[in-house]
Each structure stands twice: as structure tokens, then as C-alpha cells.
Scaffold this motif. Structure first.
Motif, short mmCIF file in Angstrom:
data_model
loop_
_atom_site.label_atom_id
_atom_site.label_comp_id
_atom_site.label_asym_id
_atom_site.label_seq_id
_atom_site.Cartn_x
_atom_site.Cartn_y
_atom_site.Cartn_z
N ASN A 138 66.66 16.51 114.24
CA ASN A 138 66.47 15.11 114.58
C ASN A 138 66.56 14.95 116.09
OD1 ASN A 138 66.07 12.34 114.30
ND2 ASN A 138 68.25 11.91 114.17
N ASP A 152 63.41 11.92 112.91
CA ASP A 152 63.57 12.35 111.52
C ASP A 152 63.06 11.28 110.56
OD1 ASP A 152 65.66 10.55 111.82
OD2 ASP A 152 66.99 11.64 110.48
N ASN A 196 72.41 17.50 116.19
CA ASN A 196 70.94 17.47 116.06
C ASN A 196 70.30 18.57 116.89
OD1 ASN A 196 70.58 13.80 116.03
ND2 ASN A 196 71.26 15.20 114.45
N TYR A 198 65.88 19.98 117.84
CA TYR A 198 64.48 19.66 117.57
C TYR A 198 63.57 20.61 118.33
CZ TYR A 198 61.36 16.44 115.20
OH TYR A 198 60.47 15.88 114.31
#
Length: 401
Positions: A138, A152, A196, A198
Motif C-alpha cells: 500500500n 490499495d 506498507n 510498494y
């Protein structure tokens, strides 16, 4: 037991699924420690890895080292065998690095306490519904006009238009497509909170993996004679080769303090510039990079790491354990002679938790590999095998010993 070829095979699968009685566990470890069973154990491990849901690779040397550690754990040290050697040459799935997550059920891991030079017993720990789950993919994408997209929640497809550039989400990754005329660059920022991570593909095809509590500021399209981005925290780069446009990574603290910059043409490297770490660390895996800080410049070769403090101009170069450096990107925590404070800093970022100490911090150092897909209780249980004691109070780890 008809589907298994031997007693060892049957016990291996019961052990993998956490179904062994204490007597069966002891029998399995005894059988696994016999020289005549080495080939069969090797085959069982290979088959289990092939059938696991993971999709990551490790090289042959690392696989051999880890296989040696597995066997070292189950064979009697009284025999004096030296078996940490390349016995298991295969390029398989990287779950072998935390020994195995077989059939998606049990976590197999180990921890080496370097002070006592003993490996803790291999542990199978079940997930608990009340446990803190690991981090996830995320991030927040901030566009040039200041608007934000929580990634997300965003569906696959076109997310936005920046000039003539389309911002796309495909398979959990952000990418940019289109052409922009030369002129003022349009900047976006991707940021991750604690817990998180990404992945991003820039307009030139370069790939970026962003670790927890990190950010990257970048142009939607590279319109000048250089490709320049700025990061805080930690990121791994695979830069598209373009000799006419150097790729430059500016490293800054969250407070804006200069952490130096990395200049490349096309290469693979990792930059760790967290505020709570002592040094900014740039580690080169492939190609060549220049690390520049306050008019000091060092050229890195593959396998080398540049270390520089935010507040001082000097740059130190050393050989790096590149597997350890990029373990986070491959889904693992990897420790090698790390103290508990260093370990818990990494854990706190990934699980979005705070850490407190009730007593003096342990001077012990630890080594081992743990899957980042594990719940926090699993990780702490493995660390406790090395002698550290914890309490988990909400989203706070309290170190009690």
C-alpha cells in the motif's frame, strides 16, 4: 502412510504441518541427522519448496549455506561434523531461506545466537487471530495538483492523467505511459507509512521497490538531460540503461538533511537512508554508481557499500552482504550479527508498532532469516529462542529482558 515412500518422508510431512507428537518430532530429528538419509532429506526439501506458494529465488551458494544450517540444527554437534557447505545446489524458491513455509501452514525458521554459537531449535508456530499481521502492499500517490490516491483501494487501470502522461495501476504496481514535451517536469510523490511497501515503474522503465516508512519524489516523465529523483527511507532500484541521461537519486532525511546522492547510468542498487539509522547506506548489486556527499565522491563496484552520516562529509566503502541488504525486497528479515535494537527498528517499521525497553538493552547479537509474511507473534517467538523476552501490549513491543 501409503502416499509416502519412507518413515522419514511421513515424519517430514507431519513435521511440516505442525502435526508431530513430541516422540515423532524427536524421531524425525534423529532420522534427519543420519548421513544415509541426507539425499532423501534433500529431495523432500526440494519437493516441498517446489510445491510452496512462494515465487522468489535464491542463488545456489545461499541455498547451500542455508541447507547446511538446517542440517546443523538437526545433527548432533557432539559428532563434530562441519556441514555448513554447499550440499544442496539448486536455484529454487527463496522460502528456503526461512527454511520452509510448506503448504502455506507452518513457519520454519531459525535464529543463531552468535554469543553462544548455537542454533535454536527449528520452530513451527501457528498464526493467532489476535496477533498483529505483517505489513502489506500500500502507498499514497500524491499528484502534481496535490490530490492523493490511496493505492490499495484503487482499481487496476488508469488512475490519473499528468499532462500527456497516464498514471496506471496494473497488478499492484504503478507505472507511467506516454510522452511529454521538454520543459518543466510534472512531479509526483509516492509515500509508504509504517507497515506498507510498494512497487513503482518510472516513465523510463526503471523499477523502484519502496520499503516501509519511505517516499520517492519523481517526474511523471523525464524531460531534461538527466533523470533525477529524491527519496527518504529505503528503496531498491533497477535503473534502465540510458548513457545520454544519467539517473540521479538524491537522499534526504525526513527533516530535509542532505544524505548525499547516487549517480548511475543503468544498474541495480539499494539505498537505505532512514533517519533513525546511523548512516546512509548505498549498496551496489550490478553495474557501477558514484556516491557523492559534500564534494566527496566514491565509485562503487558490485558488492560494495558506501556509508555516510547525515551530519558529516566523509564516505566509507566496505564489502556488503548483498543478500542481507535486499532481503526486505525479497520478503525476508535477514540478520547477521545484529543487536536487538537494530532488529526491532526493522520490525517496528514493517508491523507499524512501537518499541519500549523495561531494562538495559541486551548486548547479544543475532543472526537468522525470518519471512516478512509472518505475524509479529511468530517473529517474537523466534527471537525469544535466542534469550530475549518480550511483552506485546496493543501495538507496542516491550522488551523485558
Amino acid at each position: 502412510m501409503s502416499q509416502y515412500n519412507s518413515r522419514l518422508s511421513w515424519l517430514f510431512h507431519r513435521y511440516a504441518n505442525g502435526e508431530c507428537t513430541e516422540a515423532e518430532r524427536k524421531e524425525f530429528l534423529t532420522l534427519a541427522g543420519l548421513e544415509e538419509n541426507t539425499a532423501e532429506l534433500q529431495q523432500l526439501l526440494s519437493e516441498a519448496i517446489d510445491n510452496s506458494p512462494a515465487e522468489k529465488e535464491i542463488n545456489d551458494e545461499r541455498a547451500g549455506q542455508l541447507y547446511g544450517l538446517i542440517l546443523e540444527n538437526v545433527r548432533s554437534k557432539e559428532r563434530g561434523d562441519s556441514i555448513v557447505k554447499k550440499m544442496f545446489p539448486f536455484r529454487k524458491l527463496a522460502i528456503a531461506a526461512s527454511i520452509l513455509i510448506v503448504f502455506g501452514i507452518g513457519l520454519y525458521s531459525f535464529l543463531l545466537n552468535s554469543k553462544s554459537d548455537k542454533i535454536a531449535a527449528v520452530t513451527v508456530v501457528k498464526n493467532e487471530s489476535t496477533d498483529i499481521a505483517p505489513g502489506r502492499d500500500n502507498a499514497i500517490l500524491t499528484l502534481a495538483d496535490g490530490s492523493t490516491i490511496v493505492l490499495d483501494n484503487a482499481a487496476n487501470g488508469e488512475l490519473a492523467q499528468e499532462g500527456n502522461i497516464k498514471v496506471l495501476k496494473v497488478g499492484g504496481q504503478i507505472s507511467y505511459a506516454g510522452n511529454e514535451a521538454a520543459g518543466n517536469a510534472i512531479y509526483n510523490t509516492m509515500s509508504t507509512a509504517r507497515g506498507n511497501q510498494y512497487k513503482l515503474q518510472l516513465a523510463d522503465g526503471s523499477k523502484v521497490w519502496l520499503n516501509a516508512s519511505s517516499s520517492i519524489r519523481f517526474p511523471a516523465a523525464f524531460t531534461s538531460n538527466e533523470r533525477r529523483v529524491e527519496i527518504t527511507g529505503e528503496a531498491y532500484f533497477e535503473v534502465a540503461h540510458n548513457p545520454s541521461r544519467p539517473f540521479i537519486v538524491k537522499v534526504a532525511s525526513a527533516a530535509g538533511t542532505d544524505g548525499g546522492e547516487v549517480q548511475v547510468l543503468g544498474t541495480h542498487f539499494n539505498v537505505n537512508g532512514y533517519d533513525d539509522e546511523e548512516m546512509v547506506k548505498t549498496t551496489l548489486l550490478e553495474g557501477a554508481v558514484k556516491f557523492i556527499k559534500n564534494n566527496n565522491m566514491q565509485l562503487l563496484k558490485p558488492g560494495q557499500q558506501a556509508r555516510a552520516a547525515y551530519q558529516t562529509p566523509g564516505i566509507n566503502i566496505s564489502q556488503a552482504d548483498v543478500d542481507k541488504v535486499v532481503a526486505w525486497k525479497n520478503g525476508f528479515f535477514q540478520f547477521d550479527g545484529d543487536n536487538i535494537e537494530n532488529i526491532l527498528r526493522q520490525i517496528s517499521r514493517w508491523y507499524d508498532i512501537d518499541v519500549a525497553y523495561e531494562s538495559e538493552v541486551s548486548k547479544e547479537t543475532f543472526s537468522g532469516i525470518v519471512s516478512r509474511n509472518s505475524n509479529i507473534g511468530q517473529v517474537l517467538k523466534i527471537l525469544e529462542a535466542g534469550g530475549v523476552k518480550f511483552k506485546l501490549a496493543g501495538r507496542k513491543i516491550i522488551v523485558t529482558q
